[in-house]
Design an enzyme around this catalytic site. Structure first.
Site, mmCIF file in Angstrom:
data_model
loop_
_atom_site.group_PDB
_atom_site.id
_atom_site.type_symbol
_atom_site.label_atom_id
_atom_site.label_comp_id
_atom_site.label_asym_id
_atom_site.label_seq_id
_atom_site.Cartn_x
_atom_site.Cartn_y
_atom_site.Cartn_z
ATOM 1 N N GLY A 92 -17.197 -32.545 -26.031
ATOM 2 C CA GLY A 92 -16.019 -31.887 -27.035
ATOM 3 C C GLY A 92 -15.483 -32.985 -28.056
ATOM 4 N N LYS A 131 2.537 -26.447 -28.385
ATOM 5 C CA LYS A 131 1.496 -26.648 -28.972
ATOM 6 C C LYS A 131 0.714 -24.816 -28.838
ATOM 7 C CE LYS A 131 -2.072 -28.302 -30.561
ATOM 8 N NZ LYS A 131 -3.422 -28.030 -29.285
ATOM 9 N N ASN A 168 -0.843 -22.842 -31.172
ATOM 10 C CA ASN A 168 -2.415 -22.520 -31.910
ATOM 11 C C ASN A 168 -2.814 -20.437 -31.563
ATOM 12 O OD1 ASN A 168 -3.374 -24.575 -28.966
ATOM 13 N ND2 ASN A 168 -4.253 -24.469 -31.460
ATOM 14 N N GLU A 181 -11.593 -19.480 -26.745
ATOM 15 C CA GLU A 181 -9.819 -20.031 -25.335
ATOM 16 C C GLU A 181 -9.313 -18.788 -26.008
ATOM 17 O OE1 GLU A 181 -10.019 -24.340 -24.471
ATOM 18 O OE2 GLU A 181 -9.944 -23.657 -26.742
HETATM 19 O O1 KPL Z 1 -5.140 -26.906 -31.875
HETATM 20 C C1 KPL Z 1 -6.053 -26.572 -33.145
HETATM 21 C C2 KPL Z 1 -7.250 -25.625 -32.800
HETATM 22 O O2 KPL Z 1 -7.710 -25.661 -33.897
HETATM 23 O O3 KPL Z 1 -7.597 -25.271 -32.007
HETATM 24 C C3 KPL Z 1 -5.060 -26.416 -34.170
HETATM 25 C C4 KPL Z 1 -3.557 -27.102 -33.996
HETATM 26 C C5 KPL Z 1 -4.918 -25.054 -34.833
HETATM 27 C C6 KPL Z 1 -5.641 -27.350 -35.518
HETATM 28 O O4 KPL Z 1 -7.037 -26.307 -36.354
#
Ligand code: KPL
Length: 293
Positions: A5, A177, A181, A259
Protein backbone atom coordinates in the site's frame (compact mmCIF):
# COMPACT_ATOMS: atom_id res chain seq x y z
CA UNK A 1 8.24 -4.27 5.16
CA UNK A 2 4.93 -5.99 4.68
CA UNK A 3 2.32 -4.78 2.22
CA UNK A 4 2.39 -2.78 -0.97
CA UNK A 5 0.00 0.00 0.00
CA UNK A 6 0.98 3.64 -0.24
CA UNK A 7 2.27 4.07 3.32
CA UNK A 8 4.29 0.83 3.28
CA UNK A 9 5.94 1.72 -0.02
CA UNK A 10 6.54 5.32 1.05
CA UNK A 11 8.39 4.03 4.12
CA UNK A 12 10.33 1.53 2.03
CA UNK A 13 11.44 4.16 -0.51
CA UNK A 14 12.45 6.67 2.15
CA UNK A 15 14.46 4.03 4.05
CA UNK A 16 16.19 2.74 0.93
CA UNK A 17 17.11 6.30 0.00
CA UNK A 18 18.87 6.56 3.39
CA UNK A 19 20.88 3.41 2.60
CA UNK A 20 18.85 0.90 4.62
CA UNK A 21 18.43 -2.63 3.28
CA UNK A 22 14.68 -2.98 2.86
CA UNK A 23 12.98 -6.20 1.82
CA UNK A 24 9.32 -6.56 0.94
CA UNK A 25 7.01 -9.33 2.02
CA UNK A 26 4.24 -9.59 -0.56
CA UNK A 27 1.66 -12.26 -1.32
CA UNK A 28 3.90 -13.45 -4.14
CA UNK A 29 7.68 -13.53 -3.47
CA UNK A 30 8.61 -11.26 -6.38
CA UNK A 31 10.69 -8.11 -6.64
CA UNK A 32 8.86 -4.83 -7.08
CA UNK A 33 9.83 -1.68 -8.98
CA UNK A 34 8.56 1.62 -7.65
CA UNK A 35 8.61 4.92 -9.46
CA UNK A 36 8.46 7.45 -6.65
CA UNK A 37 7.45 11.11 -6.96
CA UNK A 38 8.73 12.95 -3.91
CA UNK A 39 7.08 15.90 -2.19
CA UNK A 40 9.27 18.37 -4.06
CA UNK A 41 8.25 16.83 -7.40
CA UNK A 42 11.45 14.85 -8.08
CA UNK A 43 11.29 11.33 -9.45
CA UNK A 44 13.25 8.38 -8.10
CA UNK A 45 13.37 4.74 -9.06
CA UNK A 46 13.45 2.02 -6.42
CA UNK A 47 13.52 -1.74 -6.60
CA UNK A 48 12.76 -4.05 -3.70
CA UNK A 49 13.66 -7.70 -3.42
CA UNK A 50 11.34 -10.15 -1.66
CA UNK A 51 12.03 -11.36 1.84
CA UNK A 52 14.00 -14.65 1.68
CA UNK A 53 11.65 -17.24 3.14
CA UNK A 54 14.44 -19.03 5.07
CA UNK A 55 15.58 -16.05 7.14
CA UNK A 56 14.05 -15.03 10.46
CA UNK A 57 12.27 -11.71 10.69
CA UNK A 58 13.48 -9.41 13.48
CA UNK A 59 11.66 -6.19 12.62
CA UNK A 60 8.72 -5.71 10.28
CA UNK A 61 6.47 -2.79 9.51
CA UNK A 62 3.08 -4.25 8.67
CA UNK A 63 1.28 -1.55 6.72
CA UNK A 64 -1.68 -3.44 5.32
CA UNK A 65 -5.42 -2.85 5.33
CA UNK A 66 -7.01 -3.52 8.73
CA UNK A 67 -8.89 -6.55 7.38
CA UNK A 68 -5.61 -8.15 6.23
CA UNK A 69 -3.61 -7.58 9.42
CA UNK A 70 -4.51 -10.81 11.22
CA UNK A 71 -3.95 -13.17 8.29
CA UNK A 72 -0.73 -11.37 7.48
CA UNK A 73 0.68 -11.96 10.96
CA UNK A 74 -0.49 -15.58 10.86
CA UNK A 75 1.51 -16.05 7.64
CA UNK A 76 4.61 -14.41 9.08
CA UNK A 77 4.49 -16.36 12.33
CA UNK A 78 6.73 -19.31 11.37
CA UNK A 79 9.49 -16.85 10.38
CA UNK A 80 9.25 -14.49 13.34
CA UNK A 81 12.28 -14.41 15.66
CA UNK A 82 11.56 -15.15 19.33
CA UNK A 83 12.02 -11.44 20.08
CA UNK A 84 10.63 -10.09 16.81
CA UNK A 85 9.34 -6.57 16.74
CA UNK A 86 6.21 -5.92 14.69
CA UNK A 87 4.96 -2.45 13.92
CA UNK A 88 1.38 -2.37 12.77
CA UNK A 89 -0.06 0.58 10.84
CA UNK A 90 -3.57 0.80 9.48
CA UNK A 91 -6.71 2.92 9.65
CA UNK A 92 -9.40 2.11 12.18
CA UNK A 93 -9.41 -0.12 15.23
CA UNK A 94 -10.47 -3.63 16.15
CA UNK A 95 -7.55 -5.82 15.07
CA UNK A 96 -5.39 -5.82 18.20
CA UNK A 97 -7.68 -8.11 20.20
CA UNK A 98 -7.15 -10.96 17.73
CA UNK A 99 -3.47 -10.31 17.01
CA UNK A 100 -2.07 -10.02 20.53
CA UNK A 101 -2.92 -13.59 21.62
CA UNK A 102 -0.85 -14.90 18.67
CA UNK A 103 2.40 -13.36 19.87
CA UNK A 104 5.03 -15.10 21.99
CA UNK A 105 5.97 -13.47 25.32
CA UNK A 106 9.13 -11.77 24.01
CA UNK A 107 7.67 -10.67 20.70
CA UNK A 108 6.76 -7.02 20.62
CA UNK A 109 3.82 -5.29 18.99
CA UNK A 110 3.90 -1.56 18.26
CA UNK A 111 1.46 0.69 16.45
CA UNK A 112 2.33 3.55 14.15
CA UNK A 113 -0.17 6.14 13.03
CA UNK A 114 0.74 8.70 10.41
CA UNK A 115 -0.76 11.72 8.70
CA UNK A 116 1.62 11.60 5.72
CA UNK A 117 -0.35 11.58 2.50
CA UNK A 118 0.61 9.16 -0.27
CA UNK A 119 -1.17 7.32 -3.03
CA UNK A 120 -0.48 4.86 -5.81
CA UNK A 121 -1.55 5.93 -9.26
CA UNK A 122 -3.85 3.30 -10.69
CA UNK A 123 -3.19 1.24 -13.73
CA UNK A 124 0.48 0.32 -14.01
CA UNK A 125 0.87 -3.39 -13.35
CA UNK A 126 4.60 -3.56 -14.25
CA UNK A 127 5.55 -1.49 -11.21
CA UNK A 128 4.04 1.01 -8.83
CA UNK A 129 3.75 4.76 -9.36
CA UNK A 130 3.90 6.15 -5.85
CA UNK A 131 3.22 9.80 -5.05
CA UNK A 132 4.09 11.45 -1.73
CA UNK A 133 1.22 13.94 -1.75
CA UNK A 134 1.40 15.58 1.65
CA UNK A 135 3.92 16.03 4.44
CA UNK A 136 2.69 14.86 7.83
CA UNK A 137 3.92 13.47 11.11
CA UNK A 138 3.71 10.13 12.89
CA UNK A 139 3.14 8.74 16.36
CA UNK A 140 4.58 5.44 17.60
CA UNK A 141 3.64 3.56 20.75
CA UNK A 142 3.85 0.08 22.22
CA UNK A 143 0.85 -2.22 22.36
CA UNK A 144 2.79 -5.15 23.77
CA UNK A 145 6.41 -4.78 24.84
CA UNK A 146 8.16 -5.82 28.06
CA UNK A 147 9.60 -2.38 28.52
CA UNK A 148 9.07 0.79 26.59
CA UNK A 149 12.47 2.21 25.70
CA UNK A 150 12.64 4.24 22.51
CA UNK A 151 13.11 1.33 20.10
CA UNK A 152 16.04 1.29 17.71
CA UNK A 153 13.72 1.22 14.69
CA UNK A 154 12.22 4.56 15.82
CA UNK A 155 15.20 6.37 14.28
CA UNK A 156 14.55 4.70 10.94
CA UNK A 157 10.85 5.55 11.13
CA UNK A 158 11.70 9.13 12.01
CA UNK A 159 13.74 9.33 8.81
CA UNK A 160 10.99 7.78 6.72
CA UNK A 161 7.77 9.20 8.19
CA UNK A 162 8.96 11.87 10.60
CA UNK A 163 8.74 13.93 12.57
CA UNK A 164 8.02 10.94 14.81
CA UNK A 165 6.70 11.22 18.33
CA UNK A 166 7.14 8.20 20.63
CA UNK A 167 4.41 7.89 23.26
CA UNK A 168 3.79 5.48 26.12
CA UNK A 169 0.04 5.19 25.42
CA UNK A 170 -0.88 5.16 21.75
CA UNK A 171 -4.60 4.41 22.17
CA UNK A 172 -5.77 8.02 22.69
CA UNK A 173 -4.00 8.89 19.42
CA UNK A 174 -5.68 5.98 17.64
CA UNK A 175 -9.09 7.14 18.89
CA UNK A 176 -8.44 10.66 17.61
CA UNK A 177 -7.37 9.25 14.22
CA UNK A 178 -10.50 7.06 14.28
CA UNK A 179 -12.59 10.19 14.81
CA UNK A 180 -11.04 11.86 11.77
CA UNK A 181 -11.41 8.72 9.64
CA UNK A 182 -15.01 7.99 10.61
CA UNK A 183 -16.06 11.53 9.69
CA UNK A 184 -14.05 11.96 6.48
CA UNK A 185 -13.81 8.51 4.92
CA UNK A 186 -17.41 7.24 4.65
CA UNK A 187 -18.76 10.66 3.62
CA UNK A 188 -16.17 11.21 0.88
CA UNK A 189 -16.56 7.63 -0.37
CA UNK A 190 -20.33 7.84 -0.41
CA UNK A 191 -20.49 11.21 -2.21
CA UNK A 192 -17.37 10.46 -4.28
CA UNK A 193 -15.72 13.79 -3.45
CA UNK A 194 -12.20 14.89 -2.52
CA UNK A 195 -11.59 15.59 1.16
CA UNK A 196 -11.71 19.37 0.64
CA UNK A 197 -15.37 19.21 -0.44
CA UNK A 198 -16.31 18.48 3.17
CA UNK A 199 -15.52 22.12 3.99
CA UNK A 200 -18.65 23.12 2.07
CA UNK A 201 -21.49 24.40 4.30
CA UNK A 202 -23.84 21.61 3.15
CA UNK A 203 -21.74 19.06 5.10
CA UNK A 204 -21.44 21.09 8.34
CA UNK A 205 -24.58 19.81 10.09
CA UNK A 206 -23.82 16.15 9.38
CA UNK A 207 -20.17 16.46 10.42
CA UNK A 208 -21.27 18.18 13.65
CA UNK A 209 -23.73 15.40 14.45
CA UNK A 210 -21.14 12.69 13.71
CA UNK A 211 -18.60 14.48 15.90
CA UNK A 212 -21.05 14.91 18.80
CA UNK A 213 -22.01 11.24 18.69
CA UNK A 214 -18.39 10.12 18.48
CA UNK A 215 -17.55 12.21 21.54
CA UNK A 216 -20.33 10.55 23.56
CA UNK A 217 -18.90 7.13 22.73
CA UNK A 218 -15.28 8.12 23.27
CA UNK A 219 -16.12 9.42 26.75
CA UNK A 220 -17.73 6.09 27.72
CA UNK A 221 -14.85 4.12 26.21
CA UNK A 222 -12.32 6.06 28.28
CA UNK A 223 -10.88 8.22 25.48
CA UNK A 224 -12.61 11.57 26.06
CA UNK A 225 -12.27 14.09 23.25
CA UNK A 226 -11.98 17.84 23.52
CA UNK A 227 -14.76 18.64 21.05
CA UNK A 228 -13.45 22.05 19.98
CA UNK A 229 -9.92 20.72 19.47
CA UNK A 230 -11.24 17.70 17.55
CA UNK A 231 -13.32 19.95 15.28
CA UNK A 232 -10.31 22.16 14.66
CA UNK A 233 -8.14 19.16 13.82
CA UNK A 234 -10.83 17.84 11.50
CA UNK A 235 -10.94 21.15 9.62
CA UNK A 236 -7.15 21.22 9.47
CA UNK A 237 -7.03 17.71 7.94
CA UNK A 238 -9.80 18.60 5.47
CA UNK A 239 -7.81 21.66 4.41
CA UNK A 240 -4.36 20.08 4.30
CA UNK A 241 -5.62 17.03 2.36
CA UNK A 242 -8.19 19.02 0.33
CA UNK A 243 -7.11 17.59 -3.02
CA UNK A 244 -6.68 14.02 -1.77
CA UNK A 245 -9.11 11.22 -2.19
CA UNK A 246 -9.65 9.48 1.14
CA UNK A 247 -8.40 5.91 1.30
CA UNK A 248 -12.01 4.71 1.41
CA UNK A 249 -12.89 6.56 -1.77
CA UNK A 250 -9.74 5.21 -3.43
CA UNK A 251 -10.70 1.68 -2.39
CA UNK A 252 -14.21 2.14 -3.67
CA UNK A 253 -13.11 3.54 -7.02
CA UNK A 254 -10.63 0.68 -7.43
CA UNK A 255 -13.33 -1.88 -6.60
CA UNK A 256 -11.44 -3.02 -3.46
CA UNK A 257 -12.91 -3.92 -0.11
CA UNK A 258 -13.03 -0.88 2.19
CA UNK A 259 -12.08 -0.53 5.87
CA UNK A 260 -15.66 0.45 6.80
CA UNK A 261 -15.92 -2.43 9.32
CA UNK A 262 -12.85 -1.14 11.19
CA UNK A 263 -13.93 2.51 11.09
CA UNK A 264 -17.70 3.09 11.35
CA UNK A 265 -18.29 -0.62 12.01
CA UNK A 266 -15.91 -0.54 14.99
CA UNK A 267 -17.61 2.61 16.33
CA UNK A 268 -21.03 0.95 16.16
CA UNK A 269 -19.80 -2.28 17.79
CA UNK A 270 -18.32 -0.23 20.65
CA UNK A 271 -21.53 1.79 20.97
CA UNK A 272 -23.51 -1.44 21.27
CA UNK A 273 -21.26 -2.54 24.12
CA UNK A 274 -22.37 0.60 26.00
CA UNK A 275 -25.99 0.33 24.81
CA UNK A 276 -25.55 3.69 23.10
CA UNK A 277 -27.45 4.68 19.94
CA UNK A 278 -25.54 6.74 17.37
CA UNK A 279 -28.18 7.55 14.70
CA UNK A 280 -25.84 9.57 12.47
CA UNK A 281 -23.18 6.84 12.28
CA UNK A 282 -25.85 4.13 11.98
CA UNK A 283 -27.41 5.87 9.00
CA UNK A 284 -24.05 6.51 7.34
CA UNK A 285 -23.05 2.86 7.83
CA UNK A 286 -26.33 1.71 6.30
CA UNK A 287 -25.94 4.02 3.30
CA UNK A 288 -22.40 2.73 2.73
CA UNK A 289 -23.61 -0.86 2.94
CA UNK A 290 -26.47 -0.13 0.54
CA UNK A 291 -23.93 1.39 -1.84
CA UNK A 292 -22.05 -1.91 -1.73
CA UNK A 293 -19.00 -1.22 0.44
O1 KPL B 1 -6.39 8.86 6.76
C1 KPL B 1 -7.02 9.34 5.87
C2 KPL B 1 -7.55 8.41 4.85
O2 KPL B 1 -7.88 8.81 3.76
O3 KPL B 1 -7.62 7.22 5.18
C3 KPL B 1 -7.32 10.82 5.85
C4 KPL B 1 -6.71 11.47 7.06
C5 KPL B 1 -8.81 11.03 5.85
C6 KPL B 1 -6.70 11.53 4.68
O4 KPL B 1 -7.27 11.23 3.46
Amino acid sequence: MVGQGAIGLLTACQLQQQGAKVRLWLRQPVSLAVHFRTLDGNSRHHRFEPWPTDQPIHTALIAVKAYDALSCIQQLQPLLAEDACLILSHNGLGTLETIQPLLKPKQQLWFLTTTHGAYIEPGNQAGRQLVHSGAGSSVLGAIQAESHPIPTFANALNTALGPLQSVTDILPYLWRKLLINCLINPLTALHQVQNGELARPCFAAELTQLLNEFCLLAELAGYPQDKAAAWQQLQQVITSTARNRSSMLQDRLAGRRTELEYITGFVLREAKRFELRLPGHEQLYQLCQDAGF
